[in-house]
Design a protein around this motif. Structure first.
Motif, PDB file in Angstrom:
ATOM      1  N   ARG A 131       1.198  -4.990  10.348  1.00  0.00           N
ATOM      2  CA  ARG A 131       2.361  -5.863  10.424  1.00  0.00           C
ATOM      3  C   ARG A 131       2.423  -6.744   9.185  1.00  0.00           C
ATOM      4  O   ARG A 131       1.392  -7.163   8.651  1.00  0.00           O
ATOM      5  CB  ARG A 131       2.367  -6.693  11.700  1.00  0.00           C
ATOM      6  N   SER A 132       3.639  -6.996   8.761  1.00  0.00           N
ATOM      7  CA  SER A 132       3.865  -7.829   7.593  1.00  0.00           C
ATOM      8  C   SER A 132       3.550  -9.277   7.933  1.00  0.00           C
ATOM      9  O   SER A 132       3.902  -9.769   9.007  1.00  0.00           O
ATOM     10  CB  SER A 132       5.319  -7.713   7.150  1.00  0.00           C
ATOM     11  N   VAL A 133       2.891  -9.953   7.000  1.00  0.00           N
ATOM     12  CA  VAL A 133       2.629 -11.379   7.146  1.00  0.00           C
ATOM     13  C   VAL A 133       3.359 -12.164   6.055  1.00  0.00           C
ATOM     14  O   VAL A 133       3.084 -13.329   5.834  1.00  0.00           O
ATOM     15  CB  VAL A 133       1.111 -11.689   7.147  1.00  0.00           C
ATOM     16  N   GLY A 134       4.290 -11.471   5.380  1.00  0.00           N
ATOM     17  CA  GLY A 134       5.097 -12.121   4.353  1.00  0.00           C
ATOM     18  C   GLY A 134       4.500 -12.037   2.971  1.00  0.00           C
ATOM     19  O   GLY A 134       3.310 -11.758   2.789  1.00  0.00           O
ATOM     20  N   LEU A 135       5.354 -12.223   1.979  1.00  0.00           N
ATOM     21  CA  LEU A 135       4.958 -12.215   0.569  1.00  0.00           C
ATOM     22  C   LEU A 135       4.224 -10.939   0.171  1.00  0.00           C
ATOM     23  O   LEU A 135       3.302 -10.958  -0.641  1.00  0.00           O
ATOM     24  CB  LEU A 135       4.113 -13.442   0.227  1.00  0.00           C
ATOM     25  N   GLY A 136       4.625  -9.808   0.762  1.00  0.00           N
ATOM     26  CA  GLY A 136       4.022  -8.523   0.420  1.00  0.00           C
ATOM     27  C   GLY A 136       2.678  -8.264   1.066  1.00  0.00           C
ATOM     28  O   GLY A 136       2.031  -7.259   0.783  1.00  0.00           O
ATOM     29  N   GLY A 137       2.232  -9.154   1.943  1.00  0.00           N
ATOM     30  CA  GLY A 137       0.938  -8.992   2.601  1.00  0.00           C
ATOM     31  C   GLY A 137       1.074  -8.323   3.965  1.00  0.00           C
ATOM     32  O   GLY A 137       2.082  -8.484   4.656  1.00  0.00           O
ATOM     33  N   TRP A 138       0.038  -7.579   4.325  1.00  0.00           N
ATOM     34  CA  TRP A 138       0.008  -6.850   5.598  1.00  0.00           C
ATOM     35  C   TRP A 138      -1.348  -7.050   6.260  1.00  0.00           C
ATOM     36  O   TRP A 138      -2.367  -7.177   5.583  1.00  0.00           O
ATOM     37  CB  TRP A 138       0.219  -5.355   5.366  1.00  0.00           C
ATOM     38  N   VAL A 139      -1.349  -7.041   7.596  1.00  0.00           N
ATOM     39  CA  VAL A 139      -2.594  -7.059   8.367  1.00  0.00           C
ATOM     40  C   VAL A 139      -2.585  -5.811   9.240  1.00  0.00           C
ATOM     41  O   VAL A 139      -1.616  -5.536   9.943  1.00  0.00           O
ATOM     42  CB  VAL A 139      -2.714  -8.331   9.240  1.00  0.00           C
ATOM     43  N   VAL A 140      -3.677  -5.033   9.163  1.00  0.00           N
ATOM     44  CA  VAL A 140      -3.818  -3.793   9.920  1.00  0.00           C
ATOM     45  C   VAL A 140      -4.677  -4.080  11.144  1.00  0.00           C
ATOM     46  O   VAL A 140      -5.674  -4.804  11.066  1.00  0.00           O
ATOM     47  CB  VAL A 140      -4.460  -2.693   9.037  1.00  0.00           C
ATOM     48  N   SER A 141      -4.295  -3.474  12.270  1.00  0.00           N
ATOM     49  CA  SER A 141      -4.985  -3.753  13.536  1.00  0.00           C
ATOM     50  C   SER A 141      -6.488  -3.503  13.473  1.00  0.00           C
ATOM     51  O   SER A 141      -7.257  -4.221  14.113  1.00  0.00           O
ATOM     52  CB  SER A 141      -4.359  -2.940  14.671  1.00  0.00           C
ATOM     53  N   TRP A 142      -6.929  -2.501  12.711  1.00  0.00           N
ATOM     54  CA  TRP A 142      -8.361  -2.224  12.683  1.00  0.00           C
ATOM     55  C   TRP A 142      -9.069  -2.924  11.514  1.00  0.00           C
ATOM     56  O   TRP A 142     -10.269  -2.761  11.326  1.00  0.00           O
ATOM     57  CB  TRP A 142      -8.658  -0.723  12.694  1.00  0.00           C
ATOM     58  N   LEU A 143      -8.332  -3.756  10.781  1.00  0.00           N
ATOM     59  CA  LEU A 143      -8.917  -4.580   9.718  1.00  0.00           C
ATOM     60  C   LEU A 143      -8.532  -6.042   9.932  1.00  0.00           C
ATOM     61  O   LEU A 143      -7.932  -6.675   9.052  1.00  0.00           O
ATOM     62  CB  LEU A 143      -8.425  -4.115   8.337  1.00  0.00           C
ATOM     63  N   PRO A 144      -8.833  -6.615  11.090  1.00  0.00           N
ATOM     64  CA  PRO A 144      -8.394  -7.985  11.359  1.00  0.00           C
ATOM     65  C   PRO A 144      -8.983  -8.975  10.364  1.00  0.00           C
ATOM     66  O   PRO A 144     -10.116  -8.817   9.908  1.00  0.00           O
ATOM     67  CB  PRO A 144      -8.907  -8.244  12.776  1.00  0.00           C
ATOM     68  N   GLY A 145      -8.168  -9.960  10.030  1.00  0.00           N
ATOM     69  CA  GLY A 145      -8.650 -11.008   9.126  1.00  0.00           C
ATOM     70  C   GLY A 145      -8.487 -10.684   7.658  1.00  0.00           C
ATOM     71  O   GLY A 145      -8.792 -11.519   6.808  1.00  0.00           O
ATOM     72  N   ARG A 146      -8.001  -9.500   7.332  1.00  0.00           N
ATOM     73  CA  ARG A 146      -7.792  -9.125   5.933  1.00  0.00           C
ATOM     74  C   ARG A 146      -6.308  -9.003   5.666  1.00  0.00           C
ATOM     75  O   ARG A 146      -5.579  -8.392   6.430  1.00  0.00           O
ATOM     76  CB  ARG A 146      -8.432  -7.775   5.609  1.00  0.00           C
ATOM     77  N   THR A 147      -5.863  -9.552   4.570  1.00  0.00           N
ATOM     78  CA  THR A 147      -4.484  -9.374   4.143  1.00  0.00           C
ATOM     79  C   THR A 147      -4.498  -8.431   2.954  1.00  0.00           C
ATOM     80  O   THR A 147      -5.225  -8.662   1.981  1.00  0.00           O
ATOM     81  CB  THR A 147      -3.848 -10.727   3.757  1.00  0.00           C
ATOM     82  N   ILE A 148      -3.723  -7.349   3.062  1.00  0.00           N
ATOM     83  CA  ILE A 148      -3.737  -6.304   2.039  1.00  0.00           C
ATOM     84  C   ILE A 148      -2.318  -5.991   1.592  1.00  0.00           C
ATOM     85  O   ILE A 148      -1.344  -6.456   2.186  1.00  0.00           O
ATOM     86  CB  ILE A 148      -4.444  -5.036   2.578  1.00  0.00           C
ATOM     87  N   THR A 149      -2.196  -5.190   0.553  1.00  0.00           N
ATOM     88  CA  THR A 149      -0.892  -4.817   0.013  1.00  0.00           C
ATOM     89  C   THR A 149      -0.240  -3.731   0.870  1.00  0.00           C
ATOM     90  O   THR A 149      -0.898  -3.118   1.720  1.00  0.00           O
ATOM     91  CB  THR A 149      -1.027  -4.271  -1.418  1.00  0.00           C
ATOM     92  N   THR A 150       1.020  -3.453   0.595  1.00  0.00           N
ATOM     93  CA  THR A 150       1.729  -2.385   1.302  1.00  0.00           C
ATOM     94  C   THR A 150       1.032  -1.052   1.063  1.00  0.00           C
ATOM     95  O   THR A 150       0.815  -0.275   2.002  1.00  0.00           O
ATOM     96  CB  THR A 150       3.195  -2.301   0.833  1.00  0.00           C
ATOM     97  N   GLU A 151       0.682  -0.766  -0.169  1.00  0.00           N
ATOM     98  CA  GLU A 151       0.009   0.495  -0.494  1.00  0.00           C
ATOM     99  C   GLU A 151      -1.305   0.627   0.272  1.00  0.00           C
ATOM    100  O   GLU A 151      -1.623   1.683   0.817  1.00  0.00           O
ATOM    101  CB  GLU A 151      -0.246   0.587  -1.999  1.00  0.00           C
ATOM    102  N   GLN A 152      -2.056  -0.463   0.345  1.00  0.00           N
ATOM    103  CA  GLN A 152      -3.315  -0.439   1.078  1.00  0.00           C
ATOM    104  C   GLN A 152      -3.078  -0.278   2.579  1.00  0.00           C
ATOM    105  O   GLN A 152      -3.840   0.419   3.257  1.00  0.00           O
ATOM    106  CB  GLN A 152      -4.099  -1.728   0.812  1.00  0.00           C
ATOM    107  N   ALA A 153      -2.031  -0.900   3.105  1.00  0.00           N
ATOM    108  CA  ALA A 153      -1.724  -0.778   4.529  1.00  0.00           C
ATOM    109  C   ALA A 153      -1.357   0.654   4.881  1.00  0.00           C
ATOM    110  O   ALA A 153      -1.780   1.182   5.915  1.00  0.00           O
ATOM    111  CB  ALA A 153      -0.596  -1.736   4.913  1.00  0.00           C
ATOM    112  N   VAL A 154      -0.586   1.319   4.021  1.00  0.00           N
ATOM    113  CA  VAL A 154      -0.241   2.724   4.256  1.00  0.00           C
ATOM    114  C   VAL A 154      -1.514   3.574   4.205  1.00  0.00           C
ATOM    115  O   VAL A 154      -1.729   4.433   5.058  1.00  0.00           O
ATOM    116  CB  VAL A 154       0.813   3.219   3.241  1.00  0.00           C
ATOM    117  N   ALA A 155      -2.387   3.298   3.242  1.00  0.00           N
ATOM    118  CA  ALA A 155      -3.651   4.039   3.150  1.00  0.00           C
ATOM    119  C   ALA A 155      -4.506   3.804   4.391  1.00  0.00           C
ATOM    120  O   ALA A 155      -5.138   4.743   4.905  1.00  0.00           O
ATOM    121  CB  ALA A 155      -4.415   3.629   1.891  1.00  0.00           C
TER     122      ALA A 155
END
Length: 97
Positions: free
Chosen positions: A20-44
């Motif tokens: 899910r997007s957390v704004g400003l191009g950042g994403w949080v993935v359900s299996w990586l809680p606590g990490r904010t990553i880029t769109t490219e990393q979220a897709v990966a």
């Protein structure tokens, strides 16, 4: 396997994990809680979650736990040229968007 990318959510038809997007191009993935990553990393991360499902099924056919199967396969791993991997460059290339 289809990954759907919208402005606020990245989902897959092969896994319950989500990003899910957390704004400003950042994403949080359900299996990586606590990490904010880029769109490219979220897709990966979502592609990796899909791959885990496939690897788990193949390991079951071999009668092995997934971690053991992957570990044994990696003992003879040969690095690949990552420039040749099919990594989406834009949202248009992900899930037919």
């Amino acid at each position: 396997m289809t990954i759907q990318v919208s402005e606020s959510l990245i989902t897959s038809d092969q896994t319950e994990h989500r990003a899910r997007s957390v704004g400003l191009g950042g994403w949080v993935v359900s299996w990586l809680p606590g990490r904010t990553i880029t769109t490219e990393q979220a897709v990966a991360a979502m592609q990796l979650a899909e791959a885990v499902g496939v690897l788990t099924a193949w390991a079951a056919i071999l009668g092995l736990p997934p971690c053991e199967a992957v570990g044994k396969a990696m003992l003879e791993f040969r690095p690949v040229d990552t420039r040749r991997l099919p990594v989406p460059k834009s949202r248009a290339q992900v899930g037919g968007m």
